[in-house]
Enzyme design. Structure first.
Site, PDB file in Angstrom:
ATOM      1  N   TYR A   1       0.792  -1.139  -0.219  1.00 52.42           N
ATOM      2  CA  TYR A   1       0.056   0.087   0.153  1.00 52.42           C
ATOM      3  C   TYR A   1       0.803   1.248  -0.136  1.00 52.42           C
ATOM      4  O   TYR A   1       1.923   1.412   0.608  1.00 52.42           O
ATOM      5  CB  TYR A   1      -0.898  -0.021   1.352  1.00 52.42           C
TER       6      TYR A   1
ATOM      7  N   TRP B   1       1.179   5.829  -1.596  1.00 58.24           N
ATOM      8  CA  TRP B   1       0.955   6.570  -2.883  1.00 58.24           C
ATOM      9  C   TRP B   1       1.859   6.710  -3.805  1.00 58.24           C
ATOM     10  O   TRP B   1       1.701   7.275  -4.912  1.00 58.24           O
ATOM     11  CB  TRP B   1       0.888   8.089  -2.113  1.00 58.24           C
TER      12      TRP B   1
HETATM   13  N1  LIG Z   1      -0.705   9.121  12.334  1.00 59.55           N
HETATM   14  C1  LIG Z   1      -1.249   9.177  11.008  1.00 59.55           C
HETATM   15  N2  LIG Z   1      -0.901   8.219  10.086  1.00 59.55           N
HETATM   16  C2  LIG Z   1      -1.189   8.084   8.735  1.00 59.55           C
HETATM   17  C3  LIG Z   1      -2.229   9.001   8.528  1.00 59.55           C
HETATM   18  C4  LIG Z   1      -2.729  10.018   9.388  1.00 59.55           C
HETATM   19  O1  LIG Z   1      -3.721  10.932   9.250  1.00 59.55           O
HETATM   20  N3  LIG Z   1      -2.002  10.219  10.619  1.00 59.55           N
HETATM   21  N4  LIG Z   1      -2.805   8.989   7.034  1.00 59.55           N
HETATM   22  C5  LIG Z   1      -2.964   7.775   6.636  1.00 59.55           C
HETATM   23  C6  LIG Z   1      -3.299   7.939   5.221  1.00 59.55           C
HETATM   24  S1  LIG Z   1      -4.646   8.730   4.840  1.00 59.55           S
HETATM   25  C7  LIG Z   1      -2.436   7.682   4.033  1.00 59.55           C
HETATM   26  S2  LIG Z   1      -2.947   7.658   2.476  1.00 59.55           S
HETATM   27  C8  LIG Z   1      -1.025   6.826   4.240  1.00 59.55           C
HETATM   28  C9  LIG Z   1       0.031   7.305   3.430  1.00 59.55           C
HETATM   29  O2  LIG Z   1       1.155   6.286   3.473  1.00 59.55           O
HETATM   30  P1  LIG Z   1       2.185   5.992   2.330  1.00 59.55           P
HETATM   31  O3  LIG Z   1       1.291   6.361   1.101  1.00 59.55           O
HETATM   32  O4  LIG Z   1       2.764   4.722   2.581  1.00 59.55           O
HETATM   33  O5  LIG Z   1       3.028   7.251   2.779  1.00 59.55           O
HETATM   34  P2  LIG Z   1       4.184   7.915   1.546  1.00 59.55           P
HETATM   35  O6  LIG Z   1       5.081   8.869   2.243  1.00 59.55           O
HETATM   36  O7  LIG Z   1       3.447   8.838   0.450  1.00 59.55           O
HETATM   37  O8  LIG Z   1       4.803   6.830   0.886  1.00 59.55           O
HETATM   38  C10 LIG Z   1       5.186   6.638  -0.653  1.00 59.55           C
HETATM   39  C11 LIG Z   1       6.378   6.202  -0.672  1.00 59.55           C
HETATM   40  O9  LIG Z   1       6.881   5.853  -1.917  1.00 59.55           O
HETATM   41  C12 LIG Z   1       7.951   6.249  -2.383  1.00 59.55           C
HETATM   42  N5  LIG Z   1       7.964   6.613  -3.890  1.00 59.55           N
HETATM   43  C13 LIG Z   1       7.771   7.640  -4.523  1.00 59.55           C
HETATM   44  N6  LIG Z   1       7.801   7.513  -5.745  1.00 59.55           N
HETATM   45  C14 LIG Z   1       8.212   6.169  -6.048  1.00 59.55           C
HETATM   46  C15 LIG Z   1       8.312   5.420  -7.279  1.00 59.55           C
HETATM   47  O10 LIG Z   1       8.303   5.783  -8.294  1.00 59.55           O
HETATM   48  N7  LIG Z   1       8.497   3.853  -7.210  1.00 59.55           N
HETATM   49  C16 LIG Z   1       8.588   3.463  -5.714  1.00 59.55           C
HETATM   50  N8  LIG Z   1       8.839   2.327  -5.662  1.00 59.55           N
HETATM   51  N9  LIG Z   1       8.572   4.235  -4.577  1.00 59.55           N
HETATM   52  C17 LIG Z   1       8.348   5.615  -4.658  1.00 59.55           C
HETATM   53  C18 LIG Z   1       8.262   7.617  -1.458  1.00 59.55           C
HETATM   54  O11 LIG Z   1       9.705   7.811  -1.295  1.00 59.55           O
HETATM   55  C19 LIG Z   1       7.514   6.917  -0.130  1.00 59.55           C
HETATM   56  O12 LIG Z   1       8.703   6.400   0.596  1.00 59.55           O
HETATM   57  O13 LIG Z   1      -0.767   7.172   5.517  1.00 59.55           O
HETATM   58  C20 LIG Z   1      -1.511   6.796   6.649  1.00 59.55           C
HETATM   59  N10 LIG Z   1      -0.941   7.220   7.983  1.00 59.55           N
HETATM   60  N1  LIG Z   2      -0.643  18.552   2.242  1.00 56.57           N
HETATM   61  C1  LIG Z   2      -1.095  17.342   2.265  1.00 56.57           C
HETATM   62  N2  LIG Z   2      -2.492  17.177   1.994  1.00 56.57           N
HETATM   63  C2  LIG Z   2      -2.988  16.048   2.008  1.00 56.57           C
HETATM   64  C3  LIG Z   2      -2.141  14.905   2.280  1.00 56.57           C
HETATM   65  C4  LIG Z   2      -0.567  15.231   2.770  1.00 56.57           C
HETATM   66  O1  LIG Z   2       0.088  14.331   2.983  1.00 56.57           O
HETATM   67  N3  LIG Z   2      -0.400  16.542   2.615  1.00 56.57           N
HETATM   68  N4  LIG Z   2      -2.581  13.521   2.188  1.00 56.57           N
HETATM   69  C5  LIG Z   2      -3.722  13.271   1.644  1.00 56.57           C
HETATM   70  C6  LIG Z   2      -4.584  11.978   1.720  1.00 56.57           C
HETATM   71  S1  LIG Z   2      -3.754  10.489   1.426  1.00 56.57           S
HETATM   72  C7  LIG Z   2      -5.795  12.104   2.486  1.00 56.57           C
HETATM   73  S2  LIG Z   2      -6.618  10.488   3.010  1.00 56.57           S
HETATM   74  C8  LIG Z   2      -6.565  13.145   2.983  1.00 56.57           C
HETATM   75  C9  LIG Z   2      -6.933  13.319   4.108  1.00 56.57           C
HETATM   76  O2  LIG Z   2      -7.890  14.044   4.702  1.00 56.57           O
HETATM   77  P1  LIG Z   2      -8.482  14.364   6.326  1.00 56.57           P
HETATM   78  O3  LIG Z   2      -8.986  13.061   6.602  1.00 56.57           O
HETATM   79  O4  LIG Z   2      -9.346  15.659   6.005  1.00 56.57           O
HETATM   80  O5  LIG Z   2      -7.271  14.812   6.781  1.00 56.57           O
HETATM   81  P2  LIG Z   2      -6.584  14.996   8.098  1.00 56.57           P
HETATM   82  O6  LIG Z   2      -5.519  16.121   8.134  1.00 56.57           O
HETATM   83  O7  LIG Z   2      -6.185  13.812   8.934  1.00 56.57           O
HETATM   84  O8  LIG Z   2      -7.592  15.544   9.082  1.00 56.57           O
HETATM   85  C10 LIG Z   2      -8.304  16.899   8.910  1.00 56.57           C
HETATM   86  C11 LIG Z   2      -8.697  17.680  10.038  1.00 56.57           C
HETATM   87  O9  LIG Z   2      -9.775  16.706  10.930  1.00 56.57           O
HETATM   88  C12 LIG Z   2      -9.395  17.148  12.127  1.00 56.57           C
HETATM   89  N5  LIG Z   2      -9.813  16.178  13.158  1.00 56.57           N
HETATM   90  C13 LIG Z   2      -9.106  15.002  13.296  1.00 56.57           C
HETATM   91  N6  LIG Z   2      -9.809  14.141  14.219  1.00 56.57           N
HETATM   92  C14 LIG Z   2     -11.101  14.691  14.355  1.00 56.57           C
HETATM   93  C15 LIG Z   2     -12.281  14.559  15.141  1.00 56.57           C
HETATM   94  O10 LIG Z   2     -12.340  13.658  15.595  1.00 56.57           O
HETATM   95  N7  LIG Z   2     -13.351  15.233  14.936  1.00 56.57           N
HETATM   96  C16 LIG Z   2     -13.374  16.518  14.096  1.00 56.57           C
HETATM   97  N8  LIG Z   2     -14.405  17.291  14.083  1.00 56.57           N
HETATM   98  N9  LIG Z   2     -12.128  17.014  13.424  1.00 56.57           N
HETATM   99  C17 LIG Z   2     -11.192  15.983  13.749  1.00 56.57           C
HETATM  100  C18 LIG Z   2      -8.144  17.492  12.325  1.00 56.57           C
HETATM  101  O11 LIG Z   2      -8.235  18.849  13.301  1.00 56.57           O
HETATM  102  C19 LIG Z   2      -7.470  17.779  10.981  1.00 56.57           C
HETATM  103  O12 LIG Z   2      -6.692  18.801  10.729  1.00 56.57           O
HETATM  104  O13 LIG Z   2      -5.453  14.504   2.711  1.00 56.57           O
HETATM  105  C20 LIG Z   2      -4.960  14.417   1.724  1.00 56.57           C
HETATM  106  N10 LIG Z   2      -4.154  15.832   1.692  1.00 56.57           N
HETATM  107 MO   LIG Z   3      -4.968   9.070   2.516  1.00 60.55          MO
END
Ligand SMILES: Nc1nc2c(c(=O)[nH]1)N[C@H]1C(S)=C(S)[C@@H](COP(=O)(O)OP(=O)(O)OC[C@H]3O[C@@H](n4cnc5c(=O)[nH]c(N)nc54)[C@H](O)[C@@H]3O)O[C@H]1N2
Ligand SMILES: Nc1nc2c(c(=O)[nH]1)N[C@H]1C(S)=C(S)[C@@H](COP(=O)(O)OP(=O)(O)OC[C@H]3O[C@@H](n4cnc5c(=O)[nH]c(N)nc54)[C@H](O)[C@@H]3O)O[C@H]1N2
Ligand SMILES: [Mo]
Length: 768
Positions: free
Chosen positions: A112, A114
């Protein structure tokens, strides 16, 4: 030469015009017409060729000397550079050995993550195509983004369409929505990205247009800055993870004051009669009224009642951030929001009803074209086994262990080999100290990575991968219909290869070279995928230029679709003839299927269930601060944490942690001070930032600082996932719960151990 002829770099956070000189990427400028380019672009030129790039295939010293028998020191040993030929032979040999001895199900290839934007060089598709050719792999299902929703919504709405694919579009909101009630706010920084890439960043503008048209905003979130100050939103800070109680109280008020729409509930929903006794308290003696909710969520009862009346009096959109379901019992706020919206009776009306994730991605609320763009064909996986994505550590720790998932009893497979390309579980997984323990179990770990982040450091065989700047690809911003020629900008760094080239080499070693490549090279595939895109567009009367013109020109923008629909417009108009694909054909406010599973942690209708950790829990006496580890402004997850933008944001050399000034003062913490954030699962260093945008009792430490485990169990860099809890939302979805964690913060006294993760690991001279 006019600006718009410069070559393009297309990323998950936007398209840039590149300046390349002397074989190096010098600078990136936002695409012409992009009103709000992402700052993350500024991180790319420096990071592309920094010391942290992996320039050669590498093997962990112990693994090279002793093979899969030596696994305990994974993540701690130096690496030895090897040739590509040697690396290919090692990986091919391990696949054959593990498959022969334990079956292909012993290979975990969920992988899994991005990775990068681009249709062809999509790391997961490449890896899955390869693993399918060698007999298959154990997969993962659902996402870290919205796993609870992915499992719940098909039961109660009949599909996941309302999650990403279909939303009431922004222009309708602008014209009709007079009140937008935003649970989790609508953080513009989060809308700067989109899976697969962004053409123009339009959400900030869409929000301004709504404001100018007279939409009022209510930001219900522990963090004020989850909504842009320019929107003039009313901020209702609430205790994290208590939204369900608030929503139930809003619903109770509607019922108590006769403001609910019985006609809509009768015609379009099923099960309100089963929910009502719970709302009124007839079922359990506790009315879910505003006074009850106020004690839970911290918002005054009178404010809750007033909000309910206001919502009923005008056209109201209930926006729910995906973050709410990334918490314990994350199914409930979704179900409660749907119940509340159903009682308001505006679902399907212009600008009314609900929408999930308006602040989660640039594509949400843009109407997509009614066809899908081409992707790399992956073939068929002969292994049927899978895990819910967040159960990674549990799987590795408990082979054969039983667990419940969406009505089934399942068992974890016995994994011997992990193969990962394009994701970083040492970023995304909750409770990283547990993952480190689990990661000692497999015999062999193969990783493709561009950089020496924690993922690469915890591998046995590290295969250096190129970035988008170093290869040719086709970019399509889904939901926007921008197409980009992603022409190679610079030579690969060191000996790095694309995932496609790496897997082609291993496939050739296995005698499967032609089967994997399909007889095409990189440009052959790019042309092929473009030809498919052209066909699909043509079948909807959209004419794309021939490949040569596209490749020279670089950027195509298709006219947006002209149809604009509210979510559930057709269903509302004719529920009898256009039913939902649920068993009842209607919105299931009570769901017999879910009730039939008999899960105490996810019963048959929306309920308030206290999360495992929250400010109302007994543990709050010891760990009195709720940790919000939200998405970072300065990077995409862990990507480009080594880049300028993220580096410039660090405080005392570590990831910033935001605290309310009163919480800081009570702990003798001042702005800019190095602090230790901790609970029973782990501890990390971070740099204190005092902010009155935080609700007291809540701290924010964005996810994604590169994991840097130091001495005595102290993480050195501010990686929030050493603190989060690795537990499923419920037996239904088993979704990750990053946003349910309690911590304490204290000033760090003494000399801080230096960071290690921003310099490469020890590398030994190759053996003769
Ligand atoms: N505490 C906490 N944890 C979270 C979240 C949170 O809100 N709070 N959010 C969650 C969510 S919504 C998500 S989607 C996940 C994201 O988790 P990931 O998608 O696993 O995070 P990334 O850092 O985007 O990891 C992508 C990796 O791919 C590598 N990469 C980039 N380009 C390429 C390529 O072309 N080929 C290969 N082989 N590698 C490449 C990058 O260097 C990086 O290490 O994290 C989750 N974890
Ligand atoms: N710049 C940037 N943008 C991103 C990403 C990134 O890595 N960087 N990741 C992307 C990805 S993979 C995803 S899935 C989306 C995720 O998008 P979201 O799920 O919306 O992202 P978060 O930043 O986890 O949360 C947004 C806000 O929700 C609030 N929040 C957290 N817990 C609670 C709760 O229990 N109740 C309420 N009311 N509020 C709460 C927090 O204050 C937080 O700032 O974002 C995407 N956008
Ligand atoms: Mo995500």
């Amino acid at each position: 030469m006019p600006d718009d002829r410069r070559p393009l770099l297309f990323t998950h956070w936007g398209a840039y015009r590149a300046e390349v000189k002397d074989g190096r990427l010098q600078a990136l400028d936002g695409l012409e017409g992009d009103p709000d380019p992402s700052p993350i672009g500024r991180s790319i030129p420096g990071a592309l060729t920094d010391d942290l790039r992996i320039r050669q295939p590498m093997v962990r010293a112990g693994w090279l000397a002793h093979g899969p028998a030596s696994r305990a020191a994974r993540g701690q040993e130096p690496f030895v550079p090897v040739s590509w030929e040697k690396a290919e032979a090692l990986v091919a040999g391990e696949i054959l050995r593990v498959a022969a001895a334990h079956g292909n199900g012993a290979i975990f290839g969920g992988s899994y993550g991005w990775a990068s934007a681009g249709r062809f060089h999509h790391a997961q598709s490449q890896l899955h195509r390869f693993l399918n050719l060698v007999g298959g792999y154990t997969a993962s299902v659902t996402t870290h983004s919205y796993a609870a929703a992915e499992v719940l919504l098909p039961h109660i709405l009949g599909s996941q369409d309302s999650l990403v694919a279909r939303h009431t579009p922004w222009p309708i909101i602008e014209r009709h929505t007079r009140l937008m009630v935003m649970f989790g706010g609508l953080p513009v920084k989060n809308t700067q990205i989109s899976a697969g890439g962004v053409g123009h960043h339009t959400i900030a503008e869409s929000l301004r247009r709504c404001r100018d048209a007279g939409t009022a905003f209510v930001n219900i979130s522990p963090i004020r800055e989850d909504t842009a100050a320019e929107l003039g939103a009313t901020w209702l800070p609430l205790r994290p993870n208590t939204d369900t109680a608030l929503m139930l109280a809003l619903a109770h008020t509607l019922w108590a004051e006769g403001l609910h729409d019985t006609a809509f509930l009768d015609r379009c929903c099923t099960g309100f009669d089963r929910v009502l006794p719970y709302l009124t308290g007839a079922a359990d003696g506790q009315p879910k009224d505003a006074d009850w909710a106020a004690a839970i969520c911290g918002i005054e009862a009178e404010t809750i009642r007033a909000l309910a009346r206001r919502m009923a009096a005008t056209r109201t959109m209930i926006a729910v951030a995906w973050s709410l379901q990334r918490a314990d019992h994350g199914e409930q706020p979704l179900w409660a929001a749907i119940t509340l919206a159903a009682m308001l009776g505006q679902i399907g009306l212009p600008g009314g009803g609900f929408g999930f994730g308006y602040g989660g991605s640039n594509r949400i609320g843009n109407t997509p074209h009614p066809f899908s763009w081409p992707a790399l064909p992956q073939g068929r996986n002969l292994v049927r086994d899978y895990i819910p994505v967040a159960r990674l550590a549990d799987m590795l720790l408990n082979p054969g262990g039983a667990y419940a998932f969406n009505g089934a009893r399942r068992r974890y497979p016995d994994i011997r080999m992990v193969y990962w390309a394009g994701g970083n579980p040492f970023h995304h997984q909750q409770d990283l100290n547990k993952l480190v323990r689990a990661w000692q179990r497999p015999e062999t770990v193969v990783v493709h990575e561009p950089w020496w982040n924690a993922m690469a450091r915890h591998a046995d065989i590290v295969l250096p991968c190129t970035t988008s700047a170093e290869r040719n690809d086709l970019g399509i911003a889904t939901g926007e219909a921008h197409l980009f020629a992603m022409r190679q900008l610079i030579e690969p760094v060191g000996e790095a290869r694309s995932d496609f080239a790496i897997l082609s080499g291993i496939a050739a070693t296995l005698g499967l070279g032609e089967a994997f490549t399909g007889g095409r090279d990189e440009m052959g595939w790019v042309r092929h995928l473009y030809a498919l895109a052209r066909q699909r567009a043509a079948s909807h009367d959209l004419n794309l230029p021939d490949f040569e013109a596209f490749w020279t020109d670089g950027h195509i923008r298709l006219p947006p679709p002209t149809t604009e629909k509210n979510l559930f417009e057709d269903f509302r108009a004719a529920p009898e003839t256009a039913p939902l694909p649920t068993p009842s054909g209607r919105i299931e406010l009570f769901c017999d299927a879910i009730a039939g599973f008999g899960y105490a942690d996810c019963p048959g209708h929306a309920v308030w269930l206290p999360p495992a950790e929250w400010l109302g829990a007994a543990e709050a006496a010891q760990f009195p601060l709720h940790l919000i580890s939200n998405q970072p402004r300065t990077r995409l997850h862990s990507q480009y944490d080594n880049g300028r933008v993220a580096q410039e944001s660090k405080v005392a050399g570590r990831e910033p942690v935001l605290l309310h000034p009163a919480d800081a003062a009570a702990r003798g913490i001042t702005d800019g001070m190095l602090v230790r954030v901790f609970n029973t699962r782990g501890a990390c260093l971070a740099g204190a930032v005092l902010s009155d945008a935080m609700m007291p009792g809540v701290v924010q430490l964005a996810t994604g600082a590169w994991f840097d485990p130091g001495p005595d169990g102290l993480e050195l860099h501010g990686n929030a996932n050493v603190l989060t809890l690795d537990k499923g939302t419920s037996s239904l979805a088993q979704a990750p719960i990053a946003h349910s964690a309690l911590v304490e913060v204290e000033a760090f006294i003494g000399e801080a151990p230096p960071l290690r993760v921003m310099t490469p690991p020890a590398i030994l001279a190759p053996r003769r």
